[in-house]
Design a protein around this motif. Structure first.
Motif, PDB file in Angstrom:
ATOM      1  N   ILE A  56       0.844  -1.206   0.000  1.00  0.00           N
ATOM      2  CA  ILE A  56       0.000   0.000   0.000  1.00  0.00           C
ATOM      3  C   ILE A  56       0.875   1.251   0.000  1.00  0.00           C
ATOM      4  N   ILE A  57       1.972   1.194   0.777  1.00  0.00           N
ATOM      5  CA  ILE A  57       2.823   2.382   0.920  1.00  0.00           C
ATOM      6  C   ILE A  57       3.716   2.603  -0.302  1.00  0.00           C
ATOM      7  N   SER A  58       4.256   1.504  -0.875  1.00  0.00           N
ATOM      8  CA  SER A  58       5.321   1.694  -1.877  1.00  0.00           C
ATOM      9  C   SER A  58       4.910   2.495  -3.124  1.00  0.00           C
ATOM     10  N   PRO A  59       3.682   2.363  -3.672  1.00  0.00           N
ATOM     11  CA  PRO A  59       3.389   3.213  -4.846  1.00  0.00           C
ATOM     12  C   PRO A  59       3.153   4.683  -4.469  1.00  0.00           C
ATOM     13  N   LEU A  60       2.999   4.979  -3.147  1.00  0.00           N
ATOM     14  CA  LEU A  60       2.600   6.341  -2.756  1.00  0.00           C
ATOM     15  C   LEU A  60       3.715   7.171  -2.137  1.00  0.00           C
ATOM     16  N   LEU A  61       4.584   6.533  -1.356  1.00  0.00           N
ATOM     17  CA  LEU A  61       5.611   7.296  -0.640  1.00  0.00           C
ATOM     18  C   LEU A  61       6.994   6.744  -0.961  1.00  0.00           C
ATOM     19  N   SER A  62       7.900   7.623  -1.382  1.00  0.00           N
ATOM     20  CA  SER A  62       9.267   7.174  -1.687  1.00  0.00           C
ATOM     21  C   SER A  62      10.052   7.072  -0.382  1.00  0.00           C
ATOM     22  N   VAL A  63      11.215   6.433  -0.442  1.00  0.00           N
ATOM     23  CA  VAL A  63      12.061   6.308   0.749  1.00  0.00           C
ATOM     24  C   VAL A  63      12.417   7.699   1.274  1.00  0.00           C
ATOM     25  N   LYS A  64      12.661   8.639   0.345  1.00  0.00           N
ATOM     26  CA  LYS A  64      13.006  10.004   0.770  1.00  0.00           C
ATOM     27  C   LYS A  64      11.834  10.630   1.542  1.00  0.00           C
ATOM     28  N   GLU A  65      10.617  10.443   1.045  1.00  0.00           N
ATOM     29  CA  GLU A  65       9.446  11.014   1.740  1.00  0.00           C
ATOM     30  C   GLU A  65       9.281  10.391   3.116  1.00  0.00           C
ATOM     31  N   LEU A  66       9.550   9.085   3.205  1.00  0.00           N
ATOM     32  CA  LEU A  66       9.461   8.429   4.518  1.00  0.00           C
ATOM     33  C   LEU A  66      10.490   9.049   5.471  1.00  0.00           C
ATOM     34  N   ARG A  67      11.694   9.298   4.943  1.00  0.00           N
ATOM     35  CA  ARG A  67      12.735   9.884   5.790  1.00  0.00           C
ATOM     36  C   ARG A  67      12.325  11.276   6.252  1.00  0.00           C
ATOM     37  N   ASP A  68      11.711  12.046   5.338  1.00  0.00           N
ATOM     38  CA  ASP A  68      11.248  13.386   5.725  1.00  0.00           C
ATOM     39  C   ASP A  68      10.196  13.318   6.830  1.00  0.00           C
ATOM     40  N   MET A  69       9.494  12.205   6.892  1.00  0.00           N
ATOM     41  CA  MET A  69       8.470  12.021   7.933  1.00  0.00           C
ATOM     42  C   MET A  69       9.093  11.478   9.234  1.00  0.00           C
ATOM     43  N   GLY A  70      10.416  11.310   9.235  1.00  0.00           N
ATOM     44  CA  GLY A  70      11.084  10.838  10.452  1.00  0.00           C
ATOM     45  C   GLY A  70      11.261   9.332  10.528  1.00  0.00           C
ATOM     46  N   ILE A  71      10.967   8.614   9.411  1.00  0.00           N
ATOM     47  CA  ILE A  71      11.125   7.155   9.430  1.00  0.00           C
ATOM     48  C   ILE A  71      12.590   6.817   9.126  1.00  0.00           C
ATOM     49  N   THR A  72      13.310   6.343  10.152  1.00  0.00           N
ATOM     50  CA  THR A  72      14.733   6.030   9.935  1.00  0.00           C
ATOM     51  C   THR A  72      14.907   4.600   9.436  1.00  0.00           C
ATOM     52  N   LEU A  73      13.986   3.746   9.821  1.00  0.00           N
ATOM     53  CA  LEU A  73      14.067   2.335   9.439  1.00  0.00           C
ATOM     54  C   LEU A  73      12.684   1.864   9.081  1.00  0.00           C
ATOM     55  N   HIS A  74      12.565   1.057   8.016  1.00  0.00           N
ATOM     56  CA  HIS A  74      11.269   0.407   7.787  1.00  0.00           C
ATOM     57  C   HIS A  74      11.537  -1.080   7.614  1.00  0.00           C
ATOM     58  N   LEU A  75      10.858  -1.871   8.428  1.00  0.00           N
ATOM     59  CA  LEU A  75      11.164  -3.304   8.507  1.00  0.00           C
ATOM     60  C   LEU A  75       9.898  -4.129   8.399  1.00  0.00           C
ATOM     61  N   LEU A  76      10.052  -5.335   7.865  1.00  0.00           N
ATOM     62  CA  LEU A  76       8.896  -6.236   7.801  1.00  0.00           C
ATOM     63  C   LEU A  76       8.648  -6.834   9.188  1.00  0.00           C
ATOM     64  N   LEU A  77       7.375  -6.948   9.523  1.00  0.00           N
ATOM     65  CA  LEU A  77       6.993  -7.445  10.853  1.00  0.00           C
ATOM     66  C   LEU A  77       7.633  -8.790  11.159  1.00  0.00           C
ATOM     67  N   HIS A  78       7.646  -9.681  10.158  1.00  0.00           N
ATOM     68  CA  HIS A  78       8.126 -11.048  10.442  1.00  0.00           C
ATOM     69  C   HIS A  78       9.603 -11.235  10.125  1.00  0.00           C
ATOM     70  N   SER A  79      10.365 -10.122  10.062  1.00  0.00           N
ATOM     71  CA  SER A  79      11.819 -10.281   9.884  1.00  0.00           C
ATOM     72  C   SER A  79      12.465 -10.286  11.276  1.00  0.00           C
ATOM     73  N   ASP A  80      13.736 -10.671  11.337  1.00  0.00           N
ATOM     74  CA  ASP A  80      14.433 -10.629  12.626  1.00  0.00           C
ATOM     75  C   ASP A  80      14.780  -9.183  12.927  1.00  0.00           C
ATOM     76  N   ARG A  81      14.254  -8.662  14.039  1.00  0.00           N
ATOM     77  CA  ARG A  81      14.485  -7.251  14.368  1.00  0.00           C
ATOM     78  C   ARG A  81      15.161  -7.129  15.733  1.00  0.00           C
ATOM     79  N   ASP A  82      16.140  -6.237  15.789  1.00  0.00           N
ATOM     80  CA  ASP A  82      16.817  -6.000  17.068  1.00  0.00           C
ATOM     81  C   ASP A  82      16.049  -4.966  17.877  1.00  0.00           C
TER      82      ASP A  82
END
Length: 637
Positions: free
Chosen positions: A49-75
């Motif tokens: 849903i997000i990928s066709p609408l917001l670029s990585v740069k736009e996410l960064r401008d919104m303060g998103i430093t990391l975007h991760l999949l829920l079922h990945s190994d996360r620290d």
């Protein structure tokens, strides 16, 4: 803003996502100060849903430093808030509860793509209690964003698990009632989310006795139930204040894929539809394999791996926005012109630089200096723009060249022209058997597509003897005959309930060989490819929409059912109360749609001042994907 759809659905969904990423507070564009740094945790649905609408740069401008999949190994990142954007599924809820127990983040903003059930909400509450993390769960929101917007005026329901709502799932003969309910509920849930985001309650029309009717009944009920609960209704308050015309509600036309099986098989001639037909084009991103220099590898060496390149074709790309609906030869010509104008600008910068560097007493140079300083300054300041222009030219040169290779190798212009003639009942200048038997014309699948269109569009089915002859030619050409088997049964089944869909009676005009730009010095050597000019003709879906939107009486649509979820008592009638033509309409195809149909609607609405149309479908497929589904959907005879 003219009306609800005038703020495009893309804009509305983007605003909703930005608000969510801003902890569900409206996002103010020019607010000073640093954004709050946070992590975004999404599942595959959220990612799509997000990928066709917001670029990585736009996410960064919104303060998103990391975007991760829920079922990945996360620290653990204990001093950072986390924004979750996921479907409320059993396994997602389990994993979120696990995150709470493991104290992964400072605080948790839980956003569900679709509404979460009470019991699942209680599971999260219990997990938060057990992990002493109740105070850290900052907000829990239902976002109602369960659909994917690809264009200002186009959306699809899903990309993950799309086989659940696919043409095959709806039409397979052994489907149980329970499975059908699940398919319908999935579609209705997404459409409900769409209307919540649009902020409007539609008037619904649908054909009878089809999957579209089942969707209409369920959607009407769901909207009605939501409106009945005045305190919790999602359609009250400011969502409806969408401009001075918000009193005029949109029309939702639900149609079934089975009303027109020829269009999804049709070879096409416009840029976007061609990219989708012949390349790997998916959620607005095209993946190309670049052939690496095989010639220079020494004999006996392993061939080099092909490089894969991805390009995003988004609304920011002005060339794409302008030409995605243009016939392909026009696109090739425009890329060439862009390239020439870019080279001219580049040469100008070089020329100015060399003049500036001239010494000596050259009067001309000295007198030009003051002039040229200004020119050079403006040339240099336009460099970023120039570089961006160069990037887009390279992108479209690569994409268009890849498309052109397919057109030439498979003679797609011949197929397109021939199918247009079949669909518009124009006399054919070459026999169908000749094309099927021509080893140089297209792949077995191209031949199958052509024959199926002929078979679907024929008023009179070919005689058994003729059919055997065609079958033999198709088998000799390497075709699998299963799709024909299915279409044959589908045609008999429908005994068309009416006559076959007609496709207008205009046709393409070949312009002889390609126009002036296609000379051999051009980037695109298109010799041997016909320059076909499209003439506007309404496809069945566009025609149905036109009848219902303009309130025309037509046997094709007169018995369409009518639902108004705002009426207190559901009255089952096909008599519309509204007698005025609609300004806005959403046409939604149950069982899958394609870019050919979308483009046809876009062209249709261009001539209608002040009217808006949105096109949606349960999934987006190209002919290859559609044939694959048809192969495995044989009806029980």
């Amino acid at each position: 803003m003219a009306a609800a759809a005038a703020a495009s659905i893309r804009e509305r969904q983007t605003v909703a996502l930005k608000r969510m990423l801003n902890f569900n507070v409206p996002h103010v564009k020019n607010s000073t100060g640093e954004p709050v740094w946070k992590v975004l945790i999404y599942d595959r649905f959220g990612q799509d849903i997000i990928s066709p609408l917001l670029s990585v740069k736009e996410l960064r401008d919104m303060g998103i430093t990391l975007h991760l999949l829920l079922h990945s190994d996360r620290d653990p990142i204990p001093d950072v808030p986390a924004v979750y954007f996921v479907m409320p599924t059993e396994e997602n809820i389990d994993r979120m509860c696990q995150d709470l127990r493991n104290q992964l983040y400072e605080s948790y903003y839980l956003n569900f793509i679709s509404a979460i059930s009470r019991s699942k909400l209680e599971d999260i509450a219990n997990a938060a209690l057990a992990a002493s993390a109740v105070t850290q769960v900052a907000k829990v929101f239902d976002q109602y964003l369960n659909f994917i917007t690809l264009e200002d005026d186009m959306f699809v329901l899903c990309n993950q698990n799309k086989e659940l709502v696919s043409y095959r799932a709806i039409n397979r003969p052994d489907i149980t009632d329970t499975e059908m309910e699940t398919v319908m509920d999935t579609i209705v849930d997404s459409l409900f989310c769409f209307f919540v985001t649009l902020g409007a309650v539609p008037i619904i029309r649908c054909s009878r006795g089809t999957a579209a009717e089942m969707v209409a009944v369920k959607l009407d009920k769901k909207l009605r139930e939501n409106l009945r609960d005045a305190r919790n209704s999602l359609f009250t308050g400011d969502t409806l204040g969408a401009g001075q015309f918000s009193f005029q509600r949109p029309l939702l036309v639900l149609v079934d894929r089975n009303i027109d099986l020829a269009t999804p098989l049709h070879h096409t001639w416009t840029y976007q539809a061609l990219v989708h037909d012949v390349l790997d084009f998916h959620l607005n991103r095209v993946n190309l394999e670049e052939s690496s220099g095989v010639e220079n590898s020494p004999a006996g060496a392993r061939p080099k791996r092909k490089n894969k390149k991805s390009y995003d074709l988004t609304p920011v790309d002005k060339f794409w926005q302008k030409h995605k609906g243009s016939p392909f030869p026009e696109v090739a010509e425009s890329v060439q012109q862009e390239l020439e104008s870019y080279r001219a600008q580049e040469d100008e910068v070089k020329r100015l630089k060399s003049i500036m560097g001239l010494e000596g007493e050259d009067e001309g140079a000295i007198s030009m200096l003051s002039d040229n300083t200004a020119k050079l300054t403006s040339a240099v300041s336009s460099l970023p723009e120039l570089l961006e222009k160069k990037r887009l030219i390279d992108l479209h040169t690569n994409v268009a060249t890849a498309v052109l290779e397919h057109i030439k190798a498979r003679k797609l212009d011949v197929y397109f022209e021939y199918e247009e003639k079949i669909m518009s009942k124009t006399t054919l200048d070459k026999s169908l058997l000749d094309i099927i038997s021509d080893p140089d014309a297209g792949t077995p699948e191209d031949k199958m597509r052509l024959f199926l269109i002929y078979y679907i569009s024929a008023q009179q089915a070919p005689s058994e003897a003729d059919l055997e002859q065609y079958k033999k030619a198709l088998t000799d050409a390497g075709c699998n005959l299963n799709p024909l088997q299915y279409i044959k049964q589908w045609k008999a089944f429908a005994k068309m309930a009416s006559a076959p869909a007609s496709y207008g009676n205009t046709t393409t005009k070949p312009m002889g060989l390609l126009s002036r730009v296609m000379n051999t010095g051009s980037q695109f050597v298109m010799e041997g490819v016909k320059n076909l000019v499209l003439k506007q003709q309404n496809l069945p879906v566009t025609r149905i929409l036109d009848n219902l939107m303009e309130m025309k009486s037509n046997p094709e649509t007169d018995d369409y059912r009518y639902f108004d979820p705002k009426m207190l008592r559901g009255n089952d009638s096909s008599v519309p109360r509204n007698k005025n033509p609609f300004q806005e309409a959403i046409v939604f195809v149950v069982g899958g749609g394609n870019y050919i149909e979308y483009q046809n609607l876009v062209d249709y609405i261009k001539g209608k001042q002040g009217k808006h149309i949105l096109y949606g479908c349960s999934e987006l497929f190209n002919a290859t994907q559609f044939i694959k589904q048809v192969k495995c959907t044989l009806l029980v005879s």
